[in-house]
Design a protein around this motif. Structure first.
Motif, PDB file in Angstrom:
ATOM      1  N   THR A   4      30.032  56.696  71.920  1.00 21.03           N
ATOM      2  CA  THR A   4      29.336  55.878  72.855  1.00 21.03           C
ATOM      3  C   THR A   4      27.826  55.471  72.656  1.00 21.03           C
ATOM      4  O   THR A   4      27.499  54.402  73.004  1.00 21.03           O
ATOM      5  CB  THR A   4      29.308  56.965  74.246  1.00 21.03           C
ATOM      6  OG1 THR A   4      30.543  57.416  74.794  1.00 21.03           O
ATOM      7  CG2 THR A   4      28.465  56.040  75.402  1.00 21.03           C
ATOM      8  N   ALA A   5      27.044  56.162  71.726  1.00 19.01           N
ATOM      9  CA  ALA A   5      25.830  55.940  71.487  1.00 19.01           C
ATOM     10  C   ALA A   5      25.968  54.510  70.571  1.00 19.01           C
ATOM     11  O   ALA A   5      24.966  53.842  70.575  1.00 19.01           O
ATOM     12  CB  ALA A   5      25.162  56.880  70.497  1.00 19.01           C
ATOM     13  N   ALA A   6      26.994  54.615  69.883  1.00 18.46           N
ATOM     14  CA  ALA A   6      27.071  53.342  68.874  1.00 18.46           C
ATOM     15  C   ALA A   6      27.624  51.866  69.597  1.00 18.46           C
ATOM     16  O   ALA A   6      27.405  50.933  69.059  1.00 18.46           O
ATOM     17  CB  ALA A   6      28.166  53.699  67.874  1.00 18.46           C
ATOM     18  N   LEU A   7      27.994  52.304  70.874  1.00 24.86           N
ATOM     19  CA  LEU A   7      28.220  50.753  71.717  1.00 24.86           C
ATOM     20  C   LEU A   7      27.055  50.184  72.034  1.00 24.86           C
ATOM     21  O   LEU A   7      26.164  50.935  72.458  1.00 24.86           O
ATOM     22  CB  LEU A   7      29.050  51.400  72.854  1.00 24.86           C
ATOM     23  CG  LEU A   7      30.424  52.032  72.493  1.00 24.86           C
ATOM     24  CD1 LEU A   7      30.998  52.355  73.994  1.00 24.86           C
ATOM     25  CD2 LEU A   7      31.495  51.071  71.722  1.00 24.86           C
ATOM     26  N   GLY A  28      33.292  46.399  71.818  1.00 19.30           N
ATOM     27  CA  GLY A  28      32.020  46.877  71.247  1.00 19.30           C
ATOM     28  C   GLY A  28      30.970  47.188  72.068  1.00 19.30           C
ATOM     29  O   GLY A  28      29.805  47.761  71.730  1.00 19.30           O
ATOM     30  N   TYR A  29      31.362  47.229  73.504  1.00 22.35           N
ATOM     31  CA  TYR A  29      30.220  47.462  74.434  1.00 22.35           C
ATOM     32  C   TYR A  29      30.752  48.549  75.341  1.00 22.35           C
ATOM     33  O   TYR A  29      31.833  48.873  75.404  1.00 22.35           O
ATOM     34  CB  TYR A  29      29.795  45.948  75.398  1.00 22.35           C
ATOM     35  CG  TYR A  29      29.438  45.078  74.827  1.00 22.35           C
ATOM     36  CD1 TYR A  29      28.060  44.836  75.090  1.00 22.35           C
ATOM     37  CD2 TYR A  29      29.796  44.013  73.976  1.00 22.35           C
ATOM     38  CE1 TYR A  29      27.263  43.639  74.348  1.00 22.35           C
ATOM     39  CE2 TYR A  29      29.229  43.292  73.319  1.00 22.35           C
ATOM     40  CZ  TYR A  29      27.739  42.951  73.560  1.00 22.35           C
ATOM     41  OH  TYR A  29      26.984  42.018  72.909  1.00 22.35           O
ATOM     42  N   ASP A  30      29.704  49.050  76.019  1.00 17.62           N
ATOM     43  CA  ASP A  30      29.889  50.100  76.965  1.00 17.62           C
ATOM     44  C   ASP A  30      29.953  49.570  78.542  1.00 17.62           C
ATOM     45  O   ASP A  30      28.963  49.100  78.993  1.00 17.62           O
ATOM     46  CB  ASP A  30      28.697  51.362  77.031  1.00 17.62           C
ATOM     47  CG  ASP A  30      29.144  52.513  77.724  1.00 17.62           C
ATOM     48  OD1 ASP A  30      30.432  52.925  77.749  1.00 17.62           O
ATOM     49  OD2 ASP A  30      28.379  53.174  78.253  1.00 17.62           O
ATOM     50  N   MET A  31      31.348  49.264  79.144  1.00 14.69           N
ATOM     51  CA  MET A  31      31.430  48.445  79.995  1.00 14.69           C
ATOM     52  C   MET A  31      32.246  49.168  81.287  1.00 14.69           C
ATOM     53  O   MET A  31      32.813  50.418  80.842  1.00 14.69           O
ATOM     54  CB  MET A  31      32.415  47.289  79.779  1.00 14.69           C
ATOM     55  CG  MET A  31      31.804  46.520  78.571  1.00 14.69           C
ATOM     56  SD  MET A  31      30.593  45.560  79.296  1.00 14.69           S
ATOM     57  CE  MET A  31      31.163  44.480  80.503  1.00 14.69           C
ATOM     58  N   PRO A  32      31.904  48.653  82.468  1.00 15.78           N
ATOM     59  CA  PRO A  32      32.528  49.283  83.767  1.00 15.78           C
ATOM     60  C   PRO A  32      33.646  48.791  83.816  1.00 15.78           C
ATOM     61  O   PRO A  32      34.109  47.685  84.168  1.00 15.78           O
ATOM     62  CB  PRO A  32      31.525  48.997  84.699  1.00 15.78           C
ATOM     63  CG  PRO A  32      31.011  47.569  84.238  1.00 15.78           C
ATOM     64  CD  PRO A  32      31.169  47.749  82.567  1.00 15.78           C
ATOM     65  N   VAL A  33      34.784  50.120  83.849  1.00 17.65           N
ATOM     66  CA  VAL A  33      36.270  49.627  84.275  1.00 17.65           C
ATOM     67  C   VAL A  33      36.415  49.723  85.598  1.00 17.65           C
ATOM     68  O   VAL A  33      37.393  48.841  85.990  1.00 17.65           O
ATOM     69  CB  VAL A  33      36.994  50.576  83.273  1.00 17.65           C
ATOM     70  CG1 VAL A  33      37.024  51.928  83.801  1.00 17.65           C
ATOM     71  CG2 VAL A  33      38.718  50.072  83.335  1.00 17.65           C
TER      72      VAL A  33
END
Length: 378
Positions: A4-7, A28-33
């Motif tokens: 998660t930190a790498a996103l 490649g992103y931390d996104m809201p599903v």
């Protein structure tokens, strides 16, 4: 390193967390599903009111001819897409796609004519490759710039009334119009477009103002936040392609039923016919047809048919003819919906085919697209 930190994070990441979003890795992103309301309610809210989406992971690119001429920039981009860019009116945009030498689709994109330059929105997963593609092929004559801006989409039948409270002229925009405007005294670039099948807008916003603009829009009683889950079911009901699922380098625009994205000027006999990668195959398929076709699929019963399910001509699963590329439950349709590729001979609406699901062969009817009636402002 923690995955998660790498996103990467969009400018609205903290807002998503404050709203209780369930976050997932995407391109490649931390996104809201989804948010606490859940995918089903978010989907139906967008169809009935106005949903706010964070699409800041997508790439926003400007293309300027070093000569300063719009036509030079348009001609340069036309060398990479089978789309009429020269004839695109100012403050208008159209859908397009990069093609490769075999006629496959490298990415699909939105292209807008803004004054003397082009504003292009590309998919997040293809962003780096697209930039290199542009730089390698037209970088000598054009300046290619990846903008550091947020992008939010407001979709649904009440989107126009919400935004018109901030800038009244937005109500007069038509589908695919693009305008510079000020929302809450912030300079924004707004297009009347989106990927839900509903009327709506996509809003390019300065990074440092994104959370403020999104937060103020969410204060409106007609607006709720919408995650990637509902974005996917909305676009599927609208018959819209997801790059990497329904289109990629193994599919041509004609196979993908995207002929409408190619204008007369670029087709055989047109003023600037061909001249784009894969033009020989694509123009041949336009004139003579392809061997397979992207179609809608309506499974019988309530069981959804997911992507990668094999399609067969017979209920015994002996004659494989195609594959599902997107599938799931359509909340507005109140049943399962899917898309996939079948031979042209099986692409007639009503044709029965069979999808393999956990060792069983479920009956599916070929259907026209879209599954819902779009409400774009024509």
């Amino acid at each position: 390193m923690d995955e998660t930190a790498a996103l990467k994070k969009t400018p609205l990441h903290a807002l998503h967390l404050s709203l209780g979003a369930k976050m997932v890795p995407f391109a490649g992103y931390d996104m809201p599903v989804q948010y606490p309301a859940g995918v089903m309610k978010e989907h139906l809210w967008t169809r009935a009111s106005a949903g706010l989406f964070d699409v800041s992971h997508m790439g926003q690119v400007t293309i300027r001819a070093r000569s300063g001429s719009y036509e030079d920039a348009a001609l340069a981009l036309e060398s990479l897409v089978p789309v009429d860019i020269v004839g695109l009116a100012e403050n208008r945009q159209r859908y397009g796609f990069f093609t490769d030498d075999n006629g496959g689709i490298l990415d699909d994109l939105m292209i807008a004519h803004m004054d003397d330059y082009l504003f292009v929105v590309v998919n997040a997963a293809c962003k780096d490759a697209d930039l290199k593609h542009l730089q390698d092929h037209i970088g000598d004559t054009c300046e290619i710039t990846l903008l550091d801006r947020a992008l939010i989409a407001l979709q649904g039948p009440r989107a126009v009334s919400v935004l018109a409270e901030l800038w009244a002229d937005l109500a007069h925009m038509k589908f695919m119009d693009v305008r510079h405007c000020r929302l809450h005294d912030v300079s924004c670039l707004v297009s009347r477009s989106g990927y839900s099948g509903e009327d709506g807008f996509e809003i390019s916003v300065p990074v440092d103002k994104a959370e403020d603009i999104a937060g103020r829009l969410l204060e409106h009683p007609d607006v709720q936040p919408i995650g990637l889950g509902a974005r996917d079911s909305l676009r599927l009901e609208a018959g819209l392609c997801l790059y990497g699922n329904d289109i990629d380098q193994t599919t041509t625009p004609v196979e993908a039923a995207l002929e409408w994205g190619m204008q007369k000027a670029r087709k055989t006999g047109g003023a600037r016919a061909g001249g784009f990668p894969g033009s020989a195959r694509i123009l041949s398929e336009l004139d003579s047809g392809a061997t397979r076709r992207r179609v809608g699929l309506k499974p019988e019963g309530k069981a959804p048919v997911r992507s990668h399910a094999k399609l067969y001509a017979d209920a015994e699963g002996k004659n494989e003819i195609g594959e599902v590329t997107s599938g799931g439950f359509g909340p507005s349709v109140e049943g399962p919906v899917a898309m996939g590729y079948v031979p042209v001979s099986a692409a007639v609406p009503g044709t029965p085919v069979y999808a393999e699901v956990r060792g069983k062969y479920l009956p599916v009817a070929v259907s026209t697209l879209p599954f819902i009636t779009p409400t774009y402002k024509r």
